[in-house]
Design a protein around this motif. Structure first.
Motif, PDB file in Angstrom:
ATOM      1  N   GLU A 143      -8.354 -12.889  -6.120  1.00 21.86           N
ATOM      2  CA  GLU A 143      -9.732 -12.670  -5.663  1.00 21.86           C
ATOM      3  C   GLU A 143      -9.852 -11.345  -4.902  1.00 21.86           C
ATOM      4  OE1 GLU A 143     -12.826 -15.099  -3.069  1.00 21.86           O
ATOM      5  OE2 GLU A 143     -11.226 -16.359  -3.882  1.00 21.86           O
ATOM      6  N   ALA A 144      -8.806 -11.022  -4.140  1.00 20.02           N
ATOM      7  CA  ALA A 144      -8.866  -9.815  -3.308  1.00 20.02           C
ATOM      8  C   ALA A 144      -8.396  -8.571  -4.052  1.00 20.02           C
ATOM      9  CB  ALA A 144      -8.018 -10.031  -2.059  1.00 20.02           C
ATOM     10  N   GLY A 145      -8.046  -8.733  -5.319  1.00 16.34           N
ATOM     11  CA  GLY A 145      -7.591  -7.573  -6.073  1.00 16.34           C
ATOM     12  C   GLY A 145      -6.193  -7.126  -5.701  1.00 16.34           C
ATOM     13  N   LEU A 146      -5.381  -8.066  -5.196  1.00 13.34           N
ATOM     14  CA  LEU A 146      -3.987  -7.743  -4.883  1.00 13.34           C
ATOM     15  C   LEU A 146      -3.069  -8.169  -6.026  1.00 13.34           C
ATOM     16  CD1 LEU A 146      -4.140  -8.839  -1.183  1.00 13.34           C
ATOM     17  CD2 LEU A 146      -3.450  -6.572  -1.931  1.00 13.34           C
ATOM     18  N   LYS A 165      -5.530  -6.818 -12.580  1.00 16.17           N
ATOM     19  CA  LYS A 165      -5.680  -5.420 -13.015  1.00 16.17           C
ATOM     20  C   LYS A 165      -6.015  -4.520 -11.827  1.00 16.17           C
ATOM     21  CE  LYS A 165      -5.612  -5.937 -17.663  1.00 16.17           C
ATOM     22  NZ  LYS A 165      -4.172  -5.966 -17.918  1.00 16.17           N
ATOM     23  N   ASN A 166      -5.521  -3.306 -11.874  1.00 13.09           N
ATOM     24  CA  ASN A 166      -5.932  -2.267 -10.933  1.00 13.09           C
ATOM     25  C   ASN A 166      -5.798  -2.704  -9.469  1.00 13.09           C
ATOM     26  OD1 ASN A 166      -6.902   0.148 -10.048  1.00 13.09           O
ATOM     27  ND2 ASN A 166      -9.054  -0.285 -10.575  1.00 13.09           N
ATOM     28  N   ILE A 167      -4.570  -3.030  -9.070  1.00 17.66           N
ATOM     29  CA  ILE A 167      -4.322  -3.539  -7.716  1.00 17.66           C
ATOM     30  C   ILE A 167      -4.657  -2.508  -6.649  1.00 17.66           C
ATOM     31  CG2 ILE A 167      -2.483  -4.267  -6.138  1.00 17.66           C
ATOM     32  CD1 ILE A 167      -1.214  -5.714  -8.531  1.00 17.66           C
ATOM     33  N   LEU A 168      -5.462  -2.900  -5.671  1.00 17.16           N
ATOM     34  CA  LEU A 168      -5.904  -2.033  -4.567  1.00 17.16           C
ATOM     35  C   LEU A 168      -6.486  -0.716  -5.098  1.00 17.16           C
ATOM     36  CD1 LEU A 168      -3.024  -2.615  -1.981  1.00 17.16           C
ATOM     37  CD2 LEU A 168      -5.384  -3.367  -1.746  1.00 17.16           C
ATOM     38  N   SER A 169      -7.095  -0.796  -6.269  1.00 14.41           N
ATOM     39  CA  SER A 169      -7.710   0.377  -6.922  1.00 14.41           C
ATOM     40  C   SER A 169      -6.734   1.526  -7.133  1.00 14.41           C
ATOM     41  CB  SER A 169      -8.916   0.874  -6.120  1.00 14.41           C
ATOM     42  OG  SER A 169      -9.784  -0.189  -5.848  1.00 14.41           O
ATOM     43  N   THR A 170      -5.447   1.198  -7.375  1.00 17.41           N
ATOM     44  CA  THR A 170      -4.465   2.263  -7.590  1.00 17.41           C
ATOM     45  C   THR A 170      -4.083   2.389  -9.063  1.00 17.41           C
ATOM     46  OG1 THR A 170      -2.677   0.703  -7.197  1.00 17.41           O
ATOM     47  CG2 THR A 170      -3.410   2.006  -5.310  1.00 17.41           C
ATOM     48  N   SER A 182       0.845  -1.205   0.000  1.00 13.30           N
ATOM     49  CA  SER A 182       0.000   0.000   0.000  1.00 13.30           C
ATOM     50  C   SER A 182       0.870   1.240   0.000  1.00 13.30           C
ATOM     51  CB  SER A 182      -0.904   0.027   1.237  1.00 13.30           C
ATOM     52  OG  SER A 182      -1.506  -1.223   1.439  1.00 13.30           O
TER      53      SER A 182
END
Lengths: 127, 630
Positions: free
Chosen positions: B257-260, B263-268, B145
């Motif tokens: 599954e958790a977006g880690l 695409k678009n990791i942690l919405s960044t 993060s």
């Protein structure tokens, strides 16, 4: 699991606070239920169950519950010791399911030792 | 409402403990919890490798921090009744110090754990490696993060450079430098590769890290992706590590599954894909360039290093390749800063190193120590000293087939890259094999050359032919065909192989021979000139003989001898029948009085009087050496 954001990572950390507390040993209160043969015979098992339910109900995740053997005062079992940081441990005796709930709310949650059920303050002298 | 849990039994689920029966113990414990009615308040959690593999299955109970070892399903009822119900340490299974036999229940008082400093292994035994929540709970993905939102690529590279972290795979190349080059190069595609092809005999650090904390490796790789502006990663793991592959795959799936990952990791807005590539277990594929060929689907063979992989690697695209342990260090460094990491270890060798401690010591297992820790502390304090009290420390082998043997005189040096290199070995990936006086150093060198000759990929002649010839020469020496001048030939061949081999593995293949010649030349000489393997390992170069003055006639050796080659009456000196003796050493290991002497080959035909005289001289000589050592 849904896609996470950075804020949600922190939410997971907060949610797992209880597990973290337990494994790292960093807690706000420690409750020790005496579970020797005498304690169990006098009803320590149901005191423990009642205590665990009460903790779950309170939602508190910074409390460590331990068991210990006979404390030597078999006549006054079930016995439970509550320790808060920077305060001497308080020993409670003659407990049952109801009393432990009351003591938990009064002492652990509100921080006031429940004098009426307390047997003694502090720990025994260890040489 | 979820019920509150008051205690967690962290049962070790590493490969070692699994083999010793962890799953049976787990089933028995869950059964017993139900019987006692505490299944809601007490939980059994399968953790990654705890490190104390010698005593498996092991378990740490929290919050009490009590450590249990050698647990069997039969012990479980007693253990659950005493500890989990009544809150008393179950003495039968607590750790006991080898000499004092005093029970030590707390994990923090056990020397094996007390002297370690954990960075890479900080979560070992504290998390369930198959639960991403457990990793996140221990500040997992916090570093990612930070890297994604608060740091520029250059800043991440700078932190890694400043931390002084060096490649933990063996060569010790500064990680920051590699990343810096990886970031600087412009290309349409770049790769991040994790080298989990741990091939050194006796090494299991990377396997344990991948099994115990797979998310730490993944987080390190994503951060490397951010730092070098790369969007695709491969983890190269050998198929012989099924548990590591399984747990890594679970972790990767959880991350997608958790977006880690994806695409678009942690919405960044950052994308990174990661997959496992399973190797078939060839030693050469641990070499970076051969590994990349293998990922491309070709035969794993090294290429000449005309350019760095960070310039042209996988599919000729810039590739940053790091070892498992190196990458597992990254999240901690990004989170806590370069200064924090530098506070451990020395100026040139910062941080900690994980070692797989094995061999003739008490506490076999996985240990992590700051790099300024001495070998003596690792072997005697953490390792608990020699497992056989009648034998002495002889050497410690570091760095596997690329490393060497370090004798007692060097035990006080710290395990830094520089100091270990000076002693003739290398830190390597972290395999540490301790050998006692029953080890023959020529045979040890032979073992490693057998390994490298067998594993040589065959691309270049110095390694393919050279290691085979060196191995043949070592066999000759061990079987009594050694000739004057062989040591010099070995040295000359080593020199050629080191100079002319293509890859790092070939260039370091003669090290086990060179280091044993350097520190134990007298053993080579006695093999060649006296036809005498003083350790009694080379069967063709020793004679076992019972010294009459010392033998008490207890009959222990007679009962142990597999070929009935020992005869004698009770309480009278026994005798070995030379014609029937297989030279298996069993009697030497059995005798409590050190009455059995290992004499040269020529003693097999010598007269009785000569033998007694020779044996007596040996007893005196050993006494003399012991005195000198004191």
């Amino acid at each position: 699991m849904t896609r996470l954001t950075i804020a949600e990572l922190q939410t997971i950390r907060d949610k797992n606070r209880a597990t973290f507390t337990l494994r790292k040993g960093e807690c706000k209160a420690r409750v020790t239920v005496h579970m020797g043969t005498c304690g169990i015979a006098a009803g320590a098992r149901s005191v423990m169950t009642s205590l665990m339910n009460e903790i779950a109900l309170s939602g508190r995740e910074d409390i460590i519950v331990k068991t210990s053997g006979c404390g030597g005062l078999c006549a006054r079992e079930p016995i439970t010791v509550i320790e808060l940081p920077d305060q001497p441990p308080v020993i409670y005796g003659d407990l049952n399911e109801e009393k432990i709930k009351e003591i938990f709310r009064e002492h652990v949650i509100r921080g006031n030792p429940a004098g009426e059920y307390a047997l003694a303050l502090g720990s025994e002298t260890i040489f | 409402m979820e019920t509150a849990v008051r205690t967690h039994a962290m049962l070790c689920g590493g490969t070692g403990c699994m083999a010793s029966g962890t799953m049976k113990v787990k089933a028995a414990m869950e059964d017993e919890f139900k019987k006692k009615g505490i299944q809601d308040e007490a939980k059994v959690v399968l953790s990654g490798c705890n490190g104390f593999c010698a005593k498996g299955p092991v378990m740490a109970v929290y919050p009490d921090e009590t450590f249990y070892q050698d647990i069997t399903p039969a012990d479980v009822p007693g253990l659950v009744e005493e500890h989990f119900l009544k809150g008393r340490p179950y003495q039968k299974l607590t750790f006991k110090e080898h000499e004092k036999k005093v029970a030590i229940p707390s994990i923090h008082d056990i020397p094996f754990f007390k002297h370690q400093v954990l960075v890479v292994l900080k979560n070992k035994g504290l998390i369930d490696p198959e639960r991403i929540e457990d990793y996140i709970m221990m500040d997992g993905y916090k570093a990612l993060s930070k890297a994604l939102t608060l740091m520029k690529s250059e800043e991440i590279v700078k932190v890694v450079s400043d931390s002084g972290l060096r490649g933990r795979g063996g060569a010790g190349f500064p990680t920051g430098k590699k990343w810096e080059l990886g970031l600087k190069i412009r290309a349409d595609k770049k790769f991040v590769v994790c080298n989990g092809d741990e091939g050194d005999p006796g090494a299991f650090m990377d396997r344990s890290v991948m099994e115990a904390d797979p998310h730490a490796v993944i987080e390190g790789m994503i951060i490397c992706g951010v730092a070098t502006e790369s969007h695709k990663g491969y983890i190269y793991v050998r198929a012989e590590y099924p548990l590591a592959v399984k747990r890594l795959q679970i972790a990767i799936d959880q991350c997608y599954e958790a977006g880690l990952l994806g695409k678009n990791i942690l919405s960044t807005g950052f994308d990174f894909d990661l997959e496992i590539y399973q190797g078939a277990g060839a030693f050469v594929c641990g070499e970076a360039t051969a590994l990349m060929r293998s990922v491309e689907g070709k035969r794993g063979m090294p290429r000449p290093k005309l350019w760095r992989s960070a310039v042209k690697g996988l599919w000729d695209k810039p590739t940053v390749l790091n070892n498992v342990e190196t990458l597992a260090n990254i999240p901690q460094i990004v989170l806590n800063g370069a200064g924090w990491y530098r506070s451990l270890g020395t100026e040139k060798s910062a941080g900690t190193k994980v070692f797989a401690l094995t061999g003739a010591i008490n506490n076999v297992g996985l240990v992590e120590v700051p790099m300024d820790t001495s070998l003596r502390k690792i072997i005697f304090d953490i390792g608990g000293g020699m497992i056989n009290k009648r034998r002495k420390f002889k050497a410690v082998q570091l760095g596997g087939p690329s490393g060497g043997c370090i004798p007692e005189a060097y035990l006080d040096i710290p395990v830094t890259y520089e100091e270990i290199q000076k002693s003739g070995a290398i830190v390597g990936s972290g395999g540490m094999v301790v050998m006692d006086t029953s080890t023959c150093m020529v045979s040890t060198a032979k073992f490693f050359l057998d390994f490298t000759a067998d594993e040589s990929c065959g691309k270049c002649a110095p390694c393919r032919i050279g290691t085979k010839l060196m191995h043949d020469l070592l066999i000759d020496i061990c079987e009594g065909r050694g000739r004057e001048g062989d040591i010099e030939i070995l040295e000359e061949m080593s020199d050629t192989i080191i100079t002319a081999s293509l890859c790092g593995l070939g260039q370091s293949a003669p090290n086990p021979v060179l280091s044993t010649i350097r520190h134990f030349r007298h053993e080579y000489e006695s093999h060649i000139k006296d036809k005498w393997c003083t350790a009694g390992v080379c069967r063709d170069l020793c004679t076992f003989y019972i010294e009459e003055k010392i033998c008490k006639g207890c009959g222990a050796c007679m009962r142990a001898c597999p070929s009935k080659a020992i005869e004698g009456e009770k309480k009278k000196p026994h005798k070995i029948l030379q014609d029937a003796c297989l030279h298996c050493r069993t009697c030497v290991d059995t005798c409590k009085f050190d009455a059995i002497k290992i004499l040269p080959l020529s003693a097999r035909t010598a007269g009785e009087a000569d033998l007694q005289f020779l044996a007596g001289m040996m007893t005196e000589a050993t006494a003399g050496i012991e005195k000198a050592e004191v």
